[in-house]
Motif scaffolding. Sequence first.
Motif, PDB file in Angstrom:
ATOM      1  N   ASP A 167      54.996  10.656  55.066  1.00 56.12           N
ATOM      2  CA  ASP A 167      55.158  11.558  56.209  1.00 56.12           C
ATOM      3  C   ASP A 167      54.762  12.995  55.869  1.00 56.12           C
ATOM      4  N   LEU A 168      54.279  13.205  54.652  1.00 60.77           N
ATOM      5  CA  LEU A 168      54.044  14.578  54.169  1.00 60.77           C
ATOM      6  C   LEU A 168      53.211  15.421  55.138  1.00 60.77           C
ATOM      7  N   GLU A 169      52.064  14.897  55.589  1.00 62.39           N
ATOM      8  CA  GLU A 169      51.178  15.718  56.446  1.00 62.39           C
ATOM      9  C   GLU A 169      51.880  16.088  57.747  1.00 62.39           C
ATOM     10  N   SER A 170      52.619  15.136  58.312  1.00 62.94           N
ATOM     11  CA  SER A 170      53.338  15.425  59.568  1.00 62.94           C
ATOM     12  C   SER A 170      54.409  16.468  59.342  1.00 62.94           C
ATOM     13  N   VAL A 171      55.106  16.361  58.212  1.00 62.57           N
ATOM     14  CA  VAL A 171      56.192  17.296  57.903  1.00 62.57           C
ATOM     15  C   VAL A 171      55.624  18.713  57.709  1.00 62.57           C
ATOM     16  N   VAL A 172      54.532  18.820  56.964  1.00 62.04           N
ATOM     17  CA  VAL A 172      53.913  20.131  56.720  1.00 62.04           C
ATOM     18  C   VAL A 172      53.416  20.727  58.039  1.00 62.04           C
ATOM     19  N   ASN A 173      52.803  19.904  58.864  1.00 57.90           N
ATOM     20  CA  ASN A 173      52.302  20.372  60.162  1.00 57.90           C
ATOM     21  C   ASN A 173      53.446  20.875  61.039  1.00 57.90           C
ATOM     22  N   GLU A 198      56.449  21.886  60.089  1.00 53.12           N
ATOM     23  CA  GLU A 198      57.048  23.095  59.493  1.00 53.12           C
ATOM     24  C   GLU A 198      56.202  24.333  59.835  1.00 53.12           C
ATOM     25  N   ASN A 199      54.886  24.205  59.659  1.00 57.14           N
ATOM     26  CA  ASN A 199      54.019  25.362  59.899  1.00 57.14           C
ATOM     27  C   ASN A 199      53.938  25.726  61.378  1.00 57.14           C
ATOM     28  N   ALA A 200      54.180  24.736  62.229  1.00 56.58           N
ATOM     29  CA  ALA A 200      54.155  25.020  63.672  1.00 56.58           C
ATOM     30  C   ALA A 200      55.433  25.705  64.129  1.00 56.58           C
ATOM     31  N   THR A 201      56.514  25.640  63.310  1.00 57.78           N
ATOM     32  CA  THR A 201      57.792  26.162  63.796  1.00 57.78           C
ATOM     33  C   THR A 201      58.306  27.398  63.057  1.00 57.78           C
ATOM     34  N   PHE A 202      57.880  27.599  61.812  1.00 56.76           N
ATOM     35  CA  PHE A 202      58.411  28.734  61.042  1.00 56.76           C
ATOM     36  C   PHE A 202      57.312  29.743  60.717  1.00 56.76           C
ATOM     37  N   PRO A 203      57.667  31.032  60.622  1.00 56.00           N
ATOM     38  CA  PRO A 203      56.681  32.016  60.165  1.00 56.00           C
ATOM     39  C   PRO A 203      56.330  31.742  58.697  1.00 56.00           C
ATOM     40  N   PRO A 204      55.128  32.156  58.247  1.00 50.97           N
ATOM     41  CA  PRO A 204      54.660  31.791  56.905  1.00 50.97           C
ATOM     42  C   PRO A 204      55.624  32.167  55.783  1.00 50.97           C
ATOM     43  N   ASN A 205      56.338  33.310  55.898  1.00 52.04           N
ATOM     44  CA  ASN A 205      57.233  33.698  54.793  1.00 52.04           C
ATOM     45  C   ASN A 205      58.507  32.858  54.736  1.00 52.04           C
ATOM     46  N   GLU A 206      58.775  32.078  55.773  1.00 53.04           N
ATOM     47  CA  GLU A 206      59.978  31.240  55.779  1.00 53.04           C
ATOM     48  C   GLU A 206      59.656  29.757  55.656  1.00 53.04           C
ATOM     49  N   ALA A 207      58.437  29.369  55.990  1.00 52.67           N
ATOM     50  CA  ALA A 207      58.092  27.939  55.979  1.00 52.67           C
ATOM     51  C   ALA A 207      58.157  27.389  54.558  1.00 52.67           C
ATOM     52  N   CYS A 208      58.669  26.188  54.436  1.00 51.91           N
ATOM     53  CA  CYS A 208      58.713  25.503  53.140  1.00 51.91           C
ATOM     54  C   CYS A 208      57.280  25.125  52.754  1.00 51.91           C
ATOM     55  N   GLU A 252      47.313  11.121  69.180  1.00 48.65           N
ATOM     56  CA  GLU A 252      45.880  11.002  68.902  1.00 48.65           C
ATOM     57  C   GLU A 252      45.426  11.943  67.784  1.00 48.65           C
ATOM     58  N   SER A 253      46.370  12.721  67.248  1.00 48.52           N
ATOM     59  CA  SER A 253      46.001  13.662  66.191  1.00 48.52           C
ATOM     60  C   SER A 253      45.964  12.956  64.844  1.00 48.52           C
ATOM     61  N   SER A 254      45.426  13.661  63.847  1.00 46.55           N
ATOM     62  CA  SER A 254      45.282  13.039  62.525  1.00 46.55           C
ATOM     63  C   SER A 254      46.628  12.892  61.811  1.00 46.55           C
ATOM     64  N   PHE A 255      47.684  13.523  62.361  1.00 45.94           N
ATOM     65  CA  PHE A 255      48.983  13.442  61.688  1.00 45.94           C
ATOM     66  C   PHE A 255      49.759  12.180  62.049  1.00 45.94           C
ATOM     67  N   SER A 256      49.322  11.478  63.108  1.00 47.49           N
ATOM     68  CA  SER A 256      50.111  10.324  63.542  1.00 47.49           C
ATOM     69  C   SER A 256      49.812   9.113  62.659  1.00 47.49           C
ATOM     70  N   HIS A 257      50.787   8.208  62.594  1.00 46.29           N
ATOM     71  CA  HIS A 257      50.658   6.984  61.796  1.00 46.29           C
ATOM     72  C   HIS A 257      50.730   5.790  62.730  1.00 46.29           C
ATOM     73  N   PRO A 258      50.174   4.639  62.312  1.00 39.03           N
ATOM     74  CA  PRO A 258      50.459   3.444  63.103  1.00 39.03           C
ATOM     75  C   PRO A 258      51.967   3.196  63.107  1.00 39.03           C
ATOM     76  N   ALA A 259      52.508   2.883  64.274  1.00 37.24           N
ATOM     77  CA  ALA A 259      53.950   2.598  64.346  1.00 37.24           C
ATOM     78  C   ALA A 259      54.168   1.156  63.913  1.00 37.24           C
ATOM     79  N   ASP A 260      55.369   0.868  63.493  1.00 37.95           N
ATOM     80  CA  ASP A 260      55.691  -0.501  63.094  1.00 37.95           C
ATOM     81  C   ASP A 260      55.856  -1.315  64.379  1.00 37.95           C
ATOM     82  N   SER A 261      54.757  -1.850  64.866  1.00 37.21           N
ATOM     83  CA  SER A 261      54.780  -2.452  66.198  1.00 37.21           C
ATOM     84  C   SER A 261      53.778  -3.597  66.237  1.00 37.21           C
TER      85      SER A 261
END
Length: 246
Positions: free
Chosen positions: A46-52, A54-64, A101-110
């Motif tokens: 989930d790393l790419e989704s998590v990083v995306n 985080e960066n979409a919600t926190f300012p750069p000096n606070e983002a993990c 449809e973005s590159s961050f999504s994964h196939p769901a267990d379906s």
Amino acid sequence: MAPSTEEPEHGAPPASGQDIDETKTSAQESTLDKLHPYVQVLNLNDLESVVNLENATFPPNEACSREKFIYRLTTCGELCLGLFASATPSTPHSPLRRLSESSFSHPADSTDPSRKEVLLAHIVATKSTSQTVTDEDMALPPKWQSNPHADPHLGHKEEGRTICLHSLAVLPEYQNQGLGRTLVLSYIQRMQSADIADRIALLTYDRLVPFYERLGFEYRGKSKAQYGGGGWNDMVLDIKNRLGSV
Ligand SMILES: CC(C)(COP(=O)(O)OP(=O)(O)OC[C@H]1O[C@@H](n2cnc3c(N)ncnc32)[C@H](O)[C@@H]1OP(=O)(O)O)[C@@H](O)C(=O)NCCC(=O)NCCS
């Protein structure tokens, strides 16, 4: 959030949350019912989704940082939880459909291979031997991959009884619709039943103190932590002696 016992619509992955939020408004209920979200423990996939997120919600000096996420998901992924929803190309146009449809999504267990899952919200945490979150808890131990015990004061402490909730983030498109509250309540329940800690501690902004108080956290004053420029408030929820739900 809906209980997990029902068969989800359109072959979506099952909701693993429990019926924990009795006080959501009807607007929030409708968003949650439409999304049919489910919670899952996060891992390095989930790393790419998590990083995306985080960066979409926190300012750069606070983002993990990405490296800290790799450390936390590798070292204590069981303390990290994601709130997901899924969509297919036939899902009506919506932020969820676009995100799927973005590159961050994964196939769901379906059974449907075109169904993709989207990370809508996350909690990323470590454990500490301190009662509140410190700068040492927030730190990334140097050379942690080659020498995990190089500096035992920094980062995750497996023997700690305080969960340090470092990151709570909801995708901007889905903020203020009940997802943050739902994820935190689900997280509290999971950590309480797993009996792996006595308390959950976090640092927050002045503006979010009432949000966490409504979830049962206690205000413990200004934090000494200087992470991201300081000015944080300490909040703590005792999960060892907590009865019932919020
Ligand atoms: C804070 C956050 C996690 C809350 O999740 P959410 O899904 O948006 O919130 P919910 O819909 O569950 O709850 C709504 C409540 O959140 C609080 N809230 C959300 N954003 C807020 C803001 N910018 N200022 C003040 N309160 C806010 C309010 O109490 C609101 O209640 P109200 O609707 O009665 O005003 C989310 O908005 C977010 O990711 N924000 C950016 C990152 C962040 O600040 N994370 C927390 C760091 S400690």
